[in-house]
Structures are given as C-alpha cells and as structure tokens.
Design an enzyme around this catalytic site. Sequence first.
Site, PDB file in Angstrom:
ATOM      1  N   HIS A   1     -40.960  98.189  47.909  1.00  0.00           N
ATOM      2  CA  HIS A   1     -40.108  99.060  47.099  1.00  0.00           C
ATOM      3  C   HIS A   1     -40.959  99.769  46.056  1.00  0.00           C
ATOM      4  O   HIS A   1     -42.183  99.701  46.094  1.00  0.00           O
ATOM      5  CB  HIS A   1     -38.970  98.249  46.469  1.00  0.00           C
ATOM      6  CG  HIS A   1     -39.471  97.196  45.540  1.00  0.00           C
ATOM      7  ND1 HIS A   1     -39.811  97.469  44.237  1.00  0.00           N
ATOM      8  CD2 HIS A   1     -39.748  95.889  45.743  1.00  0.00           C
ATOM      9  CE1 HIS A   1     -40.246  96.360  43.668  1.00  0.00           C
ATOM     10  NE2 HIS A   1     -40.218  95.388  44.564  1.00  0.00           N
ATOM     11  N   ALA A   2     -40.297 100.425  45.110  1.00  0.00           N
ATOM     12  CA  ALA A   2     -40.995 101.339  44.199  1.00  0.00           C
ATOM     13  C   ALA A   2     -42.292 100.787  43.589  1.00  0.00           C
ATOM     14  O   ALA A   2     -43.339 101.419  43.690  1.00  0.00           O
ATOM     15  CB  ALA A   2     -40.037 101.789  43.103  1.00  0.00           C
TER      16      ALA A   2
END
Lengths: 106, 580
Positions: free
Chosen positions: A31-32
């Site tokens: 994820h980010a």
Amino acid sequence: MPESPSFTESTQPPSSHASRAVTIVNEHGLHARPIMQLVDLSNRFQSRITVRKGEQIVDGKSPMEIMLLEAVRGTELVLIAEGPDASEAVNALAKLVASGFNEEGV
Amino acid sequence: MEISKGISVSPGIAIAEALVLDAEDYRIPTRYVPAEEVPHEIELLDRAISASLVELKEKRDRLAKNYGNDTAAIFDFHAGVLQDPKLKKDLEELLVEKLCSAAYAVSRTFLALQRRFNNMRDPVFAQRVRDIQDIEKRLLRHLLGEEREDLEHLTKSVILVAHDLPPSLCAGLDKTKVVGVATDVGGLTSHTAIVLRSLGIPAVIGLSDFTRNVSGGELVVVDGRRSLAIANPDLDSIRRYESEIQRLGVFTVELEELKSLPAETLDGQAIQLLGNIEFPHEAQGCLDQGAEGIGLFRTEYLFIGSPTPPDENEQYEAYKTAIKIMGDRTVTIRTMDLGADKYLKTSDWEPERNPFLGLRSIRYCLRNLDMFKVQLRAILRSSVHGNIRIMFPLIINLMELRQAKMALYDAMEDLEEMGVEFKRDIPVGIMVETPAAVILCKEFVREADFISIGTNDLIQYTLAVDRSNEKVAPLFTASHPAVIRLIKQVISTAAKADIDCGLCGEIAGEPLYTLLLLGLGLQQFSMPAVDIPEVKQIIRSTRMPHARKVAREALRFETDRQVHNYLRDETRKLLPPEAV
C-alpha cells in the site's frame, strides 16, 4: 528461483540485468507507504527497474503503477533490474520486500 | 429558504456566505488546443505539479505536527504520484499527440485511473480511489485557478458547503475563516467529523442534497444545536439566529469562568466530569476545560488514521503522551473498537452484510489476538506514567470478558519475561452498550472493576436504528423510554455492587440529559471537552432531590416525545433559553 522466461537467456556477463521472485509478506500488502519506500529505493539505482505480477509488468519507479498491481499479502512479484547496478538493485529491493517494509504484524 | 435536517457533529451556530465545493465536477473550459500552444500547456502542467508538491509538503508537515508521521505519510504517496514518471508520460502523450489542454489531459488520465481503482477486487486498495480524486482536484485547482476553492487564503468568513469533505481538506481548515461546515454525506464517526469536532467548527453532516440548494455566495445558517442547515434564510430567521449567536457568546464567557469551579450540586453532591479523546494531544483540551480525568480514550483512531497499524512503541508513546498530560488524574483507555464503520486497512478485510452486528470491537480483538496483545502491552507499559484504567468495548457475555482478561494476563507475562515495568493493579472495566450487557449487568459487576455506559451503541442496539442512515436517523434518540430505563437499571446495579459507573456516550455532554442522569444516580460523566462547562453549569444550579424528581417524572412517560419535551422544559429553567 522462478524467473521471467524472457530474461532467462541473458544472464551471462557483462551482467547488466538481474531478477528475483519475492512474496509480499506485510499484513497490508503493497500500500501507500511501502510503495513509497520501494520507489525511493529504486530511484537510488541507475538501472531500469520493473516489477512483474503475473502478466502485468510495471515501472518500479512509478508509485501509481505499483499501486495498481493490487499486491495484497501473499502476492508473488518478480523484481527485474537492467543497468550497471542491476544486481545490487535487485538485492536491496528484495531485502526490503522480505523485511515486510519494517512494519509491525509481519 | 430551505431547511435541511442532518446530523450535528459539532455544536454551535454560524451564519455566513456559502463556499460551495464541487464534488468531482470541475468545468474544464478548453479541451483541445492548437499545436503551437502545446509547449505552453506542458509548462502549465509542470507549474501545477510543482505548486501541488509545495502545497502537499506544507500539509504533510502540518499534519505530522498534529497527528504524527504515520498519518502524514499518506501525503508522501500523493507527492510520489505527482512525480510519477509513467503518469507524466501519459499526460504528455495526451498533450502532444492528442492536443489536449493540460486540464483535460489531467481529467482524462485520472478518470481512467479512477475506473481501474473502482474495478479492484481488494476493498482496501479500491478505497485508494479517494486519494486519486484528491490528487486530481489539487492539480485541477492549480491549472484552472479556482480561487474560491482556495481555503487557505480566505479573506472573509464562510460556511463550507460540500457533498463530502476529504480528510486532507479538513485538517487544513482555518477556523477563523471557515465558521461552519455543511455536507451532504458523512458519518458521525468519520475522521472528518472528529476533526471538525476537535477544531470546534459548528458542523452538520448527512444533509442529503443540501449542496443542490446552495450556490456560492448565498447566505447559509449552520445550526449545530438543532442539526439543521438553512439555505437562504429569511429575514426573520437571520435576526433570530444573529441574536442567538450574540447571547451564546455572552453565555460562553460565563461558562469560561466555570472552568475552575467544582462540579458540585447546590447541596454538595460532587460529580466527576471527564473528557473523551481520540488523539493524545486532546488531553490538554480536557484539562483546559476542567476535566478531572479521561473517561474514554478511543484508541482505534491511532489505527484508522494511519495506513499501517502503529507498532507497540508508537502506541506506547501515544498513551504515554495523554497520561503525562493528565498527571495523576485517571485515564481510561478503551481497547480498539474497530469494525462496523471503523476499519483497519488490512488485506484480509472482507465486507460484511451487517457490519454493526459483525466482527467488530472486542470480537475483532479476540479474533486477532496478536494485534490485541500488542496494544495491551503498550497500554501496560504506559501504566507506569500515571493512573490508568483499561476498558473493553462491546462485551456481551462473560466469556468475552474472561478471554480479554486472559489476553491481558498474557501481555503481563510477556512484559515480565522481558523485564519491562508496568503496574499490576490496573482497574479493568467494560463498556455496557448492548441490551444483553444491561440485562447481565449483575453478573458483569462481579468480574469487572468498573463499567461505563456507551449510549451511542446502546441506543442503536436497543432501538435497532442506524443513526448514520439519514432515512431513520430521527428515530435515534436517548429519550426513548426503553433507553432511559436501561440506563437506570445499569446505574442502580453498579451502585448496589459498589463499583464505579460512568457514562461516555454523547448524552453525557448534552445539557438536555444532565438532570435526568444526575437524578438516576450517575456520578461520572465523560464527554468531549467542549461540553464540560455547560454540563457543569447545570450540575451547579440544581439539588439532588430536584434531579431525582426529574428522573422519576421522566421515567413515567410513554413516548420519547414526552420525555424530550419534559427534559427540555426542566433544563430551560436552569439555563438561558438559547442554550437548550
């Protein structure tokens, strides 16, 4: 070590090119925050870096493309580098992925 | 004049001109440009990207200061996308080959990206579409120079009217200029609602289609006291609200003076007023308002505010911060209440049919013991810095309480083995927030050191009403006779067992219910810091026999309307009329 078939024939010196299969181990997948860690690390190398998931191949220096891989935990990816520091790059990136991006809950 | 009823997330009243934020609907003036304009468009795009990056850096730093690096890391990704070589290449292709204007290229590229996110299988990844929209809007604003969207350089007071507010926008609001907020959607427990409440900006959300009634520059009233938003109020309403705001101002000054006075009835009954917090730094606000402790530290916000769950150390630091601010005052730490509408962004999360009846809260923790124990260890470690209590949410049977305690003992053993210090005699309590827990209260008080009534969930589970659903939200009320009878039952059971009983739901901070709760025998009220002075005002203006009489009367009514009207009338006798 499973490798992308298109790269198996070109491993002889001068080796400008390396690849390694890795598995995403951190709980929340790619994820980010891990993506930014991966991209920041890729950017430290001169080599062209790509990430392959199944048939999708994306630029390892593109956070958006990597996010679109939807690499949840357990996803197998192949890290591929081409350039003067290819093997260093692949080593460093594989280590980062294996460490679970230093996150809790790995 | 258009009056809309919504959900109030932050009290107070504001009148000002509307600043309407379009949702996704940016008007793009020019779609294609002549070939000789292409270099200019590329330059415009580059400038918009640089300006966005500068802005993101500022936002990131500000957020890091207030909420820590984890939350701020979201903006690193936004910055990363803006510098993405592939994105840049896609955009330039549209500019050079298709002769698109920079704005149109951005719009097309991001629309395609949004589609790809919307098609994702993993719900957590799919949610990232919000980030994509955020990035697009930022770029378009720089390209199209929408001055009215420039919230950071407002020259006059406005009320922000929007379909929904992205979290990044909310954190950056200047409360001296943005005097009120009204949105079409949004839940009471959303991050946006919480930030608005802690900023103290009057806000009403869940107004359905309020944005459709308002154009930028028109007059709007946000009435957080009555959960209303009014578009184009008539002269009469304007006058009424203006004088109410003025009187409230005077009233607020009087409340200021109350801060240092004890919460005590006229006949000397001392009451404990405690604060509810979501983030550690909010503890200071509680102290400033005269809170005698923290009755509810909602720890799940440490988890959902961040793309990854905080590790033991990060959690320890957060708890320690709040505990140190409070000195030797009690801090009640509730273990994470995740699930339902507050999710951790994990990859194995699956949507549930009935999330409020699903794997949430203590159930989620007992299913994810490793994560739970990390939190328990962090809490235990923080215990050496002050006086804490541990509270488990949504307990419906004794097994859950015993299992949760077992996890706590395991965590203690872990720490012992590592030679880490912690306090052993920490009181362990439960939230009573289901009819089951009320009915079994007699059993629970034998095994819990204290209990706290969570009325938000208790009302929802008793009345079977989801208050974030605007279609049934009006049915959600603590005045329902069933609800007040349940509350009475819990308070008297705890009193008989001689254990502490608090109430940390919203009604603890609503002046309307103060007399009733006092009369039912409640001695610990836990509420958002801003509500403390007003509740204290009521406590200080009544006597226990009167409060008991009010409670007795209220319990005799058959409908929530009667209860509500009666409590309103009784409360008005103690407070200036505009305060109720």
